[in-house]
Write an enzyme that holds these catalytic residues in place. Structure first.
Site, mmCIF file in Angstrom:
data_model
loop_
_atom_site.group_PDB
_atom_site.id
_atom_site.type_symbol
_atom_site.label_atom_id
_atom_site.label_comp_id
_atom_site.label_asym_id
_atom_site.label_seq_id
_atom_site.Cartn_x
_atom_site.Cartn_y
_atom_site.Cartn_z
ATOM 1 N N GLU A 138 -7.572 3.354 -6.472
ATOM 2 C CA GLU A 138 -8.373 3.204 -5.265
ATOM 3 C C GLU A 138 -9.862 3.286 -5.579
ATOM 4 O O GLU A 138 -10.273 3.830 -6.609
ATOM 5 C CB GLU A 138 -7.982 4.291 -4.250
ATOM 6 C CG GLU A 138 -8.734 4.277 -2.927
ATOM 7 C CD GLU A 138 -8.573 2.985 -2.132
ATOM 8 O OE1 GLU A 138 -9.076 1.926 -2.594
ATOM 9 O OE2 GLU A 138 -7.979 3.025 -1.042
ATOM 10 N N LEU A 139 -10.650 2.757 -4.674
ATOM 11 C CA LEU A 139 -12.093 2.904 -4.679
ATOM 12 C C LEU A 139 -12.442 4.386 -4.800
ATOM 13 O O LEU A 139 -11.876 5.214 -4.089
ATOM 14 C CB LEU A 139 -12.625 2.355 -3.352
ATOM 15 C CG LEU A 139 -14.088 2.454 -3.021
ATOM 16 C CD1 LEU A 139 -14.843 1.365 -3.769
ATOM 17 C CD2 LEU A 139 -14.290 2.286 -1.529
ATOM 18 N N ARG A 177 0.857 -1.174 0.000
ATOM 19 C CA ARG A 177 0.000 0.000 0.000
ATOM 20 C C ARG A 177 0.899 1.232 0.000
ATOM 21 O O ARG A 177 1.955 1.245 0.638
ATOM 22 C CB ARG A 177 -0.887 0.004 1.246
ATOM 23 C CG ARG A 177 -1.847 1.173 1.280
ATOM 24 C CD ARG A 177 -2.692 1.156 2.533
ATOM 25 N NE ARG A 177 -3.543 2.332 2.596
ATOM 26 C CZ ARG A 177 -4.159 2.739 3.686
ATOM 27 N NH1 ARG A 177 -4.015 2.061 4.817
ATOM 28 N NH2 ARG A 177 -4.908 3.820 3.657
ATOM 29 N N HIS A 178 0.478 2.263 -0.716
ATOM 30 C CA HIS A 178 1.257 3.504 -0.740
ATOM 31 C C HIS A 178 1.509 4.009 0.676
ATOM 32 O O HIS A 178 0.754 3.720 1.614
ATOM 33 C CB HIS A 178 0.524 4.579 -1.550
ATOM 34 C CG HIS A 178 -0.788 4.978 -0.937
ATOM 35 N ND1 HIS A 178 -0.886 5.861 0.122
ATOM 36 C CD2 HIS A 178 -2.052 4.591 -1.211
ATOM 37 C CE1 HIS A 178 -2.151 6.016 0.460
ATOM 38 N NE2 HIS A 178 -2.885 5.243 -0.344
ATOM 39 N N GLY A 179 2.554 4.799 0.819
ATOM 40 C CA GLY A 179 2.865 5.404 2.109
ATOM 41 C C GLY A 179 1.837 6.448 2.509
ATOM 42 O O GLY A 179 0.982 6.862 1.718
ATOM 43 N N GLU A 180 1.951 6.891 3.736
ATOM 44 C CA GLU A 180 0.979 7.829 4.302
ATOM 45 C C GLU A 180 0.980 9.174 3.580
ATOM 46 O O GLU A 180 2.017 9.680 3.161
ATOM 47 C CB GLU A 180 1.300 8.055 5.782
ATOM 48 C CG GLU A 180 0.309 8.950 6.503
ATOM 49 C CD GLU A 180 0.726 9.255 7.916
ATOM 50 O OE1 GLU A 180 0.195 8.595 8.830
ATOM 51 O OE2 GLU A 180 1.580 10.151 8.103
ATOM 52 N N THR A 181 -0.203 9.753 3.474
ATOM 53 C CA THR A 181 -0.385 11.126 3.007
ATOM 54 C C THR A 181 -0.958 11.938 4.165
ATOM 55 O O THR A 181 -1.408 11.377 5.172
ATOM 56 C CB THR A 181 -1.371 11.193 1.820
ATOM 57 O OG1 THR A 181 -2.684 10.878 2.303
ATOM 58 C CG2 THR A 181 -0.986 10.228 0.709
ATOM 59 N N ASP A 182 -0.981 13.253 4.007
ATOM 60 C CA ASP A 182 -1.612 14.073 5.041
ATOM 61 C C ASP A 182 -3.085 13.714 5.192
ATOM 62 O O ASP A 182 -3.629 13.753 6.301
ATOM 63 C CB ASP A 182 -1.473 15.561 4.705
ATOM 64 C CG ASP A 182 -0.051 16.075 4.911
ATOM 65 O OD1 ASP A 182 0.780 15.369 5.524
ATOM 66 O OD2 ASP A 182 0.226 17.208 4.456
ATOM 67 N N TYR A 211 -14.651 7.328 -3.850
ATOM 68 C CA TYR A 211 -15.623 7.667 -2.817
ATOM 69 C C TYR A 211 -16.590 8.759 -3.272
ATOM 70 O O TYR A 211 -17.380 9.260 -2.471
ATOM 71 C CB TYR A 211 -14.920 8.079 -1.523
ATOM 72 C CG TYR A 211 -14.426 6.887 -0.745
ATOM 73 C CD1 TYR A 211 -15.297 6.099 -0.008
ATOM 74 C CD2 TYR A 211 -13.085 6.539 -0.769
ATOM 75 C CE1 TYR A 211 -14.847 4.994 0.695
ATOM 76 C CE2 TYR A 211 -12.627 5.435 -0.065
ATOM 77 C CZ TYR A 211 -13.510 4.672 0.662
ATOM 78 O OH TYR A 211 -13.069 3.578 1.357
#
Length: 195
Positions: free
Chosen positions: A92-93, A11-16, A95
């Site tokens: 990604e899904l 999974r990609h790394g964290e974003t803000d 939303y």
């Protein structure tokens, strides 16, 4: 019986927006400093686990956060950072109208949608978006194209749906599967483990 290809899923790394618990979906949000560190960690873990990982194919979602993660991982593997391809089936899904909304604000923003999602989290679809059932169909289509070992950088929803498909999980539990950003998921022959 021939072994199935191994999928090394990251999974990609964290974003803000991850940090703030804001629905990202298909919005193109960059990694933050924590996300960069997570990507470096996953690249080093892959290198230590499988030194000849360079022989695998590398594929990412086309969104910025996944491409950034992939390029950091490839740099950790001493590979050219641009030596991968992208696939829209790994996005990604969506939303829909929820994208950009904080999770804590949903009860006030869309109480009916939140109630419908809680009643059927696999089939519920936000206005203008996708359900987990929709995403699962897209992910299953992609999985049918995998014929050799592959390193994938994608998203939490994609990880959940891929596990649901390859491990024959109950679809109703798919939305609740964990999807950490600082571990590598290894899927092979209907088994999984984390690295």
């Amino acid at each position: 019986m021939r072994d199935s290809p191994t999928i090394y899923f990251i999974r990609h790394g964290e974003t803000d927006w991850n940090r703030d618990r804001r629905y990202q979906g298909q919005r193109d949000i960059p990694l933050n400093d924590t996300g960069h560190a997570q990507a470096r960690r996953n690249g080093r873990a892959l290198r230590a686990f499988l030194p000849d990982i360079a022989n695998a194919r590398f594929i990412a979602s086309p969104l910025r956060r996944t491409r950034e993660t992939m390029e950091i991982i490839r740099a950790e593997l001493d590979l050219p950072t641009d030596g991968y391809r992208t696939d829209t089936d790994l996005m990604e899904l969506s939303y829909g109208q929820w994208e950009g909304t904080l999770q804590d604000d949903l009860a006030a923003y869309d109480p009916e949608g939140l109630a419908a999602r809680q009643a059927d989290p696999f089939r519920w679809r936000p206005e203008g978006g996708e359900s987990y059932a929709d995403l699962s169909a897209r992910v299953e289509r992609w999985a049918g194209t995998v014929t050799e070992d592959v390193v994938v950088v994608s998203h939490g929803g994609v990880s959940r749906c891929l596990r649901g498909h390859l491990l024959a999980l109950d679809p109703l539990g798919i939305p609740d599967l964990e999807s950490p950003q600082d571990r590598v998921l290894i899927l092979s022959n209907a088994t999984m483990h984390w690295l």
